[in-house]
Design a protein around this motif. Sequence first.
Motif, PDB file in Angstrom:
ATOM      1  N   ALA A 164       4.118  -1.318 -10.834  1.00 43.44           N
ATOM      2  CA  ALA A 164       3.618  -0.116 -10.006  1.00 43.44           C
ATOM      3  C   ALA A 164       4.344   0.108  -8.832  1.00 43.44           C
ATOM      4  CB  ALA A 164       2.527  -0.109  -9.523  1.00 43.44           C
ATOM      5  N   ARG A 165       5.127  -0.081  -8.730  1.00 47.10           N
ATOM      6  CA  ARG A 165       6.611   0.267  -7.937  1.00 47.10           C
ATOM      7  C   ARG A 165       7.045   1.071  -8.024  1.00 47.10           C
ATOM      8  NH1 ARG A 165       5.255  -4.591  -5.461  1.00 47.10           N
ATOM      9  NH2 ARG A 165       6.928  -6.127  -6.461  1.00 47.10           N
ATOM     10  N   ALA A 166       7.421   1.304  -9.331  1.00 48.31           N
ATOM     11  CA  ALA A 166       8.430   1.483  -9.974  1.00 48.31           C
ATOM     12  C   ALA A 166       7.940   3.695 -10.342  1.00 48.31           C
ATOM     13  CB  ALA A 166       9.120   1.291 -11.795  1.00 48.31           C
ATOM     14  N   PHE A 167       6.878   3.686 -10.315  1.00 46.09           N
ATOM     15  CA  PHE A 167       6.340   5.251 -10.159  1.00 46.09           C
ATOM     16  C   PHE A 167       5.261   5.216  -9.145  1.00 46.09           C
ATOM     17  CE2 PHE A 167       6.411   2.055 -14.354  1.00 46.09           C
ATOM     18  CZ  PHE A 167       7.124   3.560 -14.883  1.00 46.09           C
ATOM     19  N   VAL A 168       5.312   4.485  -8.299  1.00 48.94           N
ATOM     20  CA  VAL A 168       4.339   5.061  -7.278  1.00 48.94           C
ATOM     21  C   VAL A 168       6.444   5.664  -5.792  1.00 48.94           C
ATOM     22  CG1 VAL A 168       3.220   4.788  -4.885  1.00 48.94           C
ATOM     23  CG2 VAL A 168       2.892   3.744  -6.889  1.00 48.94           C
ATOM     24  N   PRO A 169       5.834   6.776  -5.453  1.00 48.52           N
ATOM     25  CA  PRO A 169       6.463   7.072  -4.850  1.00 48.52           C
ATOM     26  C   PRO A 169       7.958   5.909  -3.449  1.00 48.52           C
ATOM     27  CG  PRO A 169       5.360   8.894  -5.064  1.00 48.52           C
ATOM     28  CD  PRO A 169       5.376   7.615  -5.434  1.00 48.52           C
ATOM     29  N   GLU A 170       8.214   5.984  -2.886  1.00 47.00           N
ATOM     30  CA  GLU A 170       9.302   5.355  -2.085  1.00 47.00           C
ATOM     31  C   GLU A 170       8.669   5.730  -0.650  1.00 47.00           C
ATOM     32  OE1 GLU A 170      13.219   4.569  -1.238  1.00 47.00           O
ATOM     33  OE2 GLU A 170      13.509   4.095  -3.437  1.00 47.00           O
ATOM     34  N   GLY A 171       8.029   5.096   0.116  1.00 47.67           N
ATOM     35  CA  GLY A 171       7.430   4.828   1.333  1.00 47.67           C
ATOM     36  C   GLY A 171       5.869   5.001   2.015  1.00 47.67           C
ATOM     37  N   HIS A 172       4.883   4.722   0.219  1.00 40.33           N
ATOM     38  CA  HIS A 172       3.795   4.606   0.512  1.00 40.33           C
ATOM     39  C   HIS A 172       3.444   3.620  -0.144  1.00 40.33           C
ATOM     40  CE1 HIS A 172       3.167   9.014   0.050  1.00 40.33           C
ATOM     41  NE2 HIS A 172       4.093   9.172  -0.640  1.00 40.33           N
ATOM     42  N   ARG A 173       2.110   3.053   1.055  1.00 41.30           N
ATOM     43  CA  ARG A 173       1.635   1.367   1.379  1.00 41.30           C
ATOM     44  C   ARG A 173       0.930   1.718  -0.318  1.00 41.30           C
ATOM     45  NH1 ARG A 173      -2.608   0.250   3.107  1.00 41.30           N
ATOM     46  NH2 ARG A 173      -2.843   2.367   3.891  1.00 41.30           N
ATOM     47  N   THR A 174       1.332   0.444  -1.462  1.00 45.65           N
ATOM     48  CA  THR A 174       0.725   0.287  -2.344  1.00 45.65           C
ATOM     49  C   THR A 174      -0.138  -0.673  -3.152  1.00 45.65           C
ATOM     50  OG1 THR A 174       2.285   1.391  -3.529  1.00 45.65           O
ATOM     51  CG2 THR A 174       1.265   0.520  -4.763  1.00 45.65           C
ATOM     52  N   GLU A 175      -0.956  -1.471  -2.936  1.00 42.14           N
ATOM     53  CA  GLU A 175      -1.668  -1.996  -3.620  1.00 42.14           C
ATOM     54  C   GLU A 175      -2.633  -2.657  -4.258  1.00 42.14           C
ATOM     55  OE1 GLU A 175      -5.625  -5.110  -1.728  1.00 42.14           O
ATOM     56  OE2 GLU A 175      -5.260  -3.336  -0.594  1.00 42.14           O
ATOM     57  N   VAL A 176      -1.955  -3.808  -5.072  1.00 40.42           N
ATOM     58  CA  VAL A 176      -2.698  -3.363  -6.860  1.00 40.42           C
ATOM     59  C   VAL A 176      -4.002  -4.640  -7.008  1.00 40.42           C
ATOM     60  CG1 VAL A 176      -2.244  -4.722  -8.888  1.00 40.42           C
ATOM     61  CG2 VAL A 176      -0.096  -3.203  -7.584  1.00 40.42           C
TER      62      VAL A 176
END
Length: 312
Positions: free
Chosen positions: A20-32
Amino acid sequence: MGDVDITLRHLARRRPGDLARAFVPEGHRTEVVGWVDSQVTNIERRLDKALRLQVDGEPRVLHVEFCFALRDDIPDRVLEYLGFLFAALRLEAPGEPVPPIESVVVVLSGRKRRLRATGQRCTAWPGRPFSGTHFRVDAVYQRTVAELRARGSVLWLVFAPLARDATAAALREVVAEIHAEAKAAAERAELYTALLVMAAIDPWGHNLRKELIDMVEDKEEGLLRRTPIIGEMIIEAERRGELRGEERAQEAIAELLGRLFARRIGRRPTADEAHLILERARANGPGEVTDALLDLEGEALVRWLAEPIRHS
């Protein structure tokens, strides 16, 4: 499913956050949150390529397709899959809004000229405003080893043999990184299996598979030979001397394609079918043949194999 698709999906499921981290723009908090496991039973297609996320606290769905080449029918497949996925998500939570869906096609081989960063499938009448779907194209084989390493995960390091600037020295560093980061032998075996499967695709003609096998064997003291898929390939290739010479390497790839056929059909190919697989791989490349082995079902695959070979 073929060995390639099984290997990549299994790795993605083990490391969904890295995917997921490869495709979510940097600076956004991402939870799987998890994978979408619904099944559209009327066509027996599993929706196991879609990942549930929370991005900055909002629900999102990431749909990832792995393909050997960006063939003309890939936009159709993406649009078709999105329809199944959208329907499954609606049925799962009636009355609730369906989360936004991002589709990414990860391409493993193809033309040398740069692919576009986005693709589309338009369903509108000619001359009317666009309707249909857009999707992102991640041509990993057109990236450098440094670009793949910058994604910060061994998940993406397994694609290093596909990189346009892959060298024996660079892959030796990749093997060392995998050895250092993956502590369990079983996990390392999975990563090395994917690494060698990618090396067999070899879109740039680097011809590094034998060197890569030697590197891993030196580092892991026989781990590959204890890994079912790769161990069988090494032992059989050595028995027939297939690790020496370009022509024999092609036959080794044909053997892998035969195994994909067996997984798909449920039996080993006949002598005539094995000959046709090899001829098609030589005429059109192993990538196109493997796509057919992964995409076509049962008798449709047998019929395709019997069609006249189109020489490219």
